[in-house]
Design a protein around this motif. Structure first.
Motif, short mmCIF file in Angstrom:
data_model
loop_
_atom_site.label_atom_id
_atom_site.label_comp_id
_atom_site.label_asym_id
_atom_site.label_seq_id
_atom_site.Cartn_x
_atom_site.Cartn_y
_atom_site.Cartn_z
N VAL A 377 -25.72 -48.57 -42.11
CA VAL A 377 -27.18 -48.59 -42.07
C VAL A 377 -27.71 -49.66 -43.02
N GLY A 378 -28.59 -50.51 -42.50
CA GLY A 378 -29.15 -51.61 -43.28
C GLY A 378 -28.43 -52.93 -43.07
N SER A 379 -27.26 -52.89 -42.44
CA SER A 379 -26.50 -54.12 -42.21
C SER A 379 -26.77 -54.68 -40.82
N ALA A 380 -26.40 -55.93 -40.62
CA ALA A 380 -26.58 -56.60 -39.32
C ALA A 380 -25.27 -56.52 -38.53
N VAL A 381 -25.40 -56.24 -37.24
CA VAL A 381 -24.23 -56.22 -36.36
C VAL A 381 -24.53 -57.05 -35.12
N SER A 382 -23.48 -57.65 -34.56
CA SER A 382 -23.61 -58.36 -33.29
C SER A 382 -23.44 -57.36 -32.16
N VAL A 383 -24.37 -57.39 -31.22
CA VAL A 383 -24.38 -56.40 -30.14
C VAL A 383 -24.47 -57.11 -28.79
N MET A 384 -23.60 -56.73 -27.87
CA MET A 384 -23.72 -57.19 -26.49
C MET A 384 -24.58 -56.17 -25.74
N VAL A 385 -25.73 -56.61 -25.27
CA VAL A 385 -26.66 -55.72 -24.58
C VAL A 385 -26.12 -55.44 -23.18
N GLU A 386 -26.06 -54.15 -22.83
CA GLU A 386 -25.51 -53.75 -21.54
C GLU A 386 -26.58 -53.33 -20.54
N GLY A 387 -27.78 -53.01 -21.02
CA GLY A 387 -28.84 -52.62 -20.09
C GLY A 387 -29.77 -51.61 -20.70
N ALA A 388 -30.57 -50.98 -19.84
CA ALA A 388 -31.56 -50.02 -20.29
C ALA A 388 -30.90 -48.72 -20.74
N ASN A 389 -31.50 -48.10 -21.75
CA ASN A 389 -31.09 -46.78 -22.18
C ASN A 389 -31.94 -45.76 -21.44
N GLU A 390 -31.35 -45.08 -20.50
CA GLU A 390 -32.11 -44.18 -19.63
C GLU A 390 -32.71 -43.01 -20.40
N ASP A 391 -32.11 -42.65 -21.54
CA ASP A 391 -32.62 -41.51 -22.30
C ASP A 391 -33.85 -41.86 -23.12
N GLY A 392 -34.06 -43.15 -23.38
CA GLY A 392 -35.26 -43.60 -24.06
C GLY A 392 -35.29 -43.23 -25.53
N ASP A 393 -36.22 -42.32 -25.91
CA ASP A 393 -36.41 -41.92 -27.31
C ASP A 393 -36.76 -43.10 -28.21
N GLY A 394 -37.47 -44.08 -27.65
CA GLY A 394 -37.87 -45.23 -28.44
C GLY A 394 -36.83 -46.32 -28.52
N PHE A 395 -35.62 -46.03 -28.09
CA PHE A 395 -34.55 -47.03 -28.07
C PHE A 395 -34.31 -47.39 -26.61
N GLY A 396 -34.95 -48.48 -26.18
CA GLY A 396 -34.99 -48.79 -24.76
C GLY A 396 -33.77 -49.48 -24.20
N LEU A 397 -32.88 -49.96 -25.09
CA LEU A 397 -31.70 -50.69 -24.64
C LEU A 397 -30.43 -50.05 -25.17
#
Length: 442
Positions: A377-397
């Motif tokens: 928590v607080g650190s930067a990570v490299s992320v490969m985006v795979e698509g939409a998060n169907e569950d949502g909760d404010g985290f759309g990807l």
């Protein structure tokens, strides 16, 4: 080809190595003129590529075969093909017990699937000694999301672990030529693939049978334009060389991700399993990896309940897991497999005890995983985006960090600006679950 054989649906079960075989079959079948469909009910021909490695996988395969066979009664299906490990291992039994199946194809014959369809299924059982391995010229249709793929660099296994049926199912270990793998990677990159996951039964032995090796393969893969992540899966503990570690340290493309299936750590159990390493050697290797690769992700898998595993052996395993603190860990209960040396070993462990040991080990790992995720928590990570998060909760990807392999590890749930699938972004970790991360795109 018969006019009735118009549409084909493929169901792939089991591991990523099996998935690659399914993708090759799809490529061959499309090249032969069949129309592919994902709808089982609309298919004239149904193919299931089975797993036959352990008990649960065999049950899943049989259940799927019987389910697909129902389409011969209620749908368009006229032919049912069973391919893969289950056919290879149990061809005689299956050909008698499953009259619904029109053809059985073994692990060394899957490239002949178009012949089976085109000749009208005259040969019902097509199972021989597995020696085949596809190359870069073999047609293949990628079924994973369009930005990552598995690349099978070798086939078969010659390690002969006492619990494992793979050598009899897949044949002796055999590598592809380096140039073949590189040309396939170039082809995948031209299709938009950005991450390749190198797989084999023992990826660290790649090239040894051809006078080549994993290190020169990596050096030739690194320059391939378009490929941004190269991940190594299924590494054998005693065969990770200093040169591979150096490549991971110096080359950004080669992810510092070590998938190291240990299976156990107690000396008596390792000896009975015919695993050729010791706890001291493994601990020295892990110390070296963490020293030279500070950001390394260490993943392993363990088997509990192996014949003769005493409570003291399990406690040693649990102590090892709690002290070493793997980033990722999977646990399996021992599956007694006929034809393997372990089948006839004394001291078979009751199912209830095996399940209890698995639960205890996973409980310990869950705490370790949460602790490690919270530290991010607080650190930067490299992320490969795979698509939409169907569950949502404010985290759309939804995506995966470089430290997360497809299918087997957790995910990163993202909020912030919109990013197209397949893009690799930097994100700040804002929250942590047992196995998943929550982050904001920078």
């Amino acid at each position: 080809m018969s006019k009735s054989a118009k549409k084909l649906c493929m169901v792939s079960l089991g591991c990523p190595k099996n998935l690659v075989d399914s993708e090759v079959m799809l490529g061959i079948l499309k090249g032969a003129g069949l129309e592919l469909t994902a709808d089982e009910a609309q298919a004239d021909i149904l193919v299931v590529n089975t797993c036959g490695f352990i008990g649960d996988a065999k049950e899943e395969s049989i259940d799927m075969i019987l389910s697909l066979a129902e389409h011969k009664k209620t749908g368009r299906c006229r032919k049912l093909i069973v391919a893969g490990c289950l056919s290879q291992r149990y061809k005689d039994d299956l050909s008698i017990s499953l009259p619904e199946v029109d053809c059985f194809i073994g692990t060394g014959e899957y490239h002949r699937i178009a012949e089976v369809v085109e000749d009208g299924f005259r040969e019902r059982v097509l199972v021989g000694l597995p020696t085949y391995i596809h190359d870069y010229t073999t047609p293949r249709i990628i079924s994973t999301p369009g930005f990552y793929a598995y690349v099978k660099v070798a086939e078969g296994c010659s390690n002969h672990c006492s619990y494992c049926s793979i050598p009899s199912i897949r044949g002796a270990f055999r590598s592809r030529p380096i140039d073949s793998v590189v040309k396939e990677a170039e082809s995948l990159a031209s299709q938009g693939i950005k991450e390749i996951n190198l797989i084999a039964q023992d990826t660290t032995s790649f090239g040894k049978d051809r006078g080549e090796g994993l290190e020169p393969l990596l050096k030739k893969l690194i320059p391939v334009k378009g490929i941004e992540w190269i991940r190594l899966l299924y590494l054998y503990p005693g065969r990770i060389t200093d040169e591979v570690i150096t490549i991971m340290k110096n080359e950004e493309k080669v992810l510092p991700y070590i998938d190291l299936p240990l299976q156990h750590i107690s000396p008596p159990v390792l000896k009975a399993m015919n695993r050729q390493y010791t706890r001291i050697g493994v601990e020295a290797l892990m110390e070296k990896l963490r020293s030279r690769l500070p950001d390394v992700t260490l993943r392993t898998s363990m088997i509990v309940g192996f014949p003769g595993e005493k409570e003291s052996d399990f406690k040693e395993l649990l102590d090892f897991v709690e002290s070493v603190k793997f980033d990722r860990l999977g646990v399996f209960t021992y599956s007694r497999e006929e034809g393997t040396p372990a089948w006839s070993m004394k001291g078979q462990v009751p199912k209830k005890i095996k399940s209890g040991r698995m639960d205890a080990l996973m409980s310990a790992q869950r705490e370790i995983s949460l602790e490690k995720n919270r530290a991010l928590v607080g650190s930067a990570v490299s992320v490969m985006v795979e698509g939409a998060n169907e569950d949502g909760d404010g985290f759309g990807l939804k995506g995966r960090a470089a430290s997360q392999a497809p299918d087997v590890d957790g995910a990163v749930y993202l909020k912030g600006r919109h990013v197209e699938p397949g893009k690799i972004v930097s994100a700040i970790v804002t929250g942590a679950g047992d196995y998943d991360l929550y982050a904001e795109v920078r």
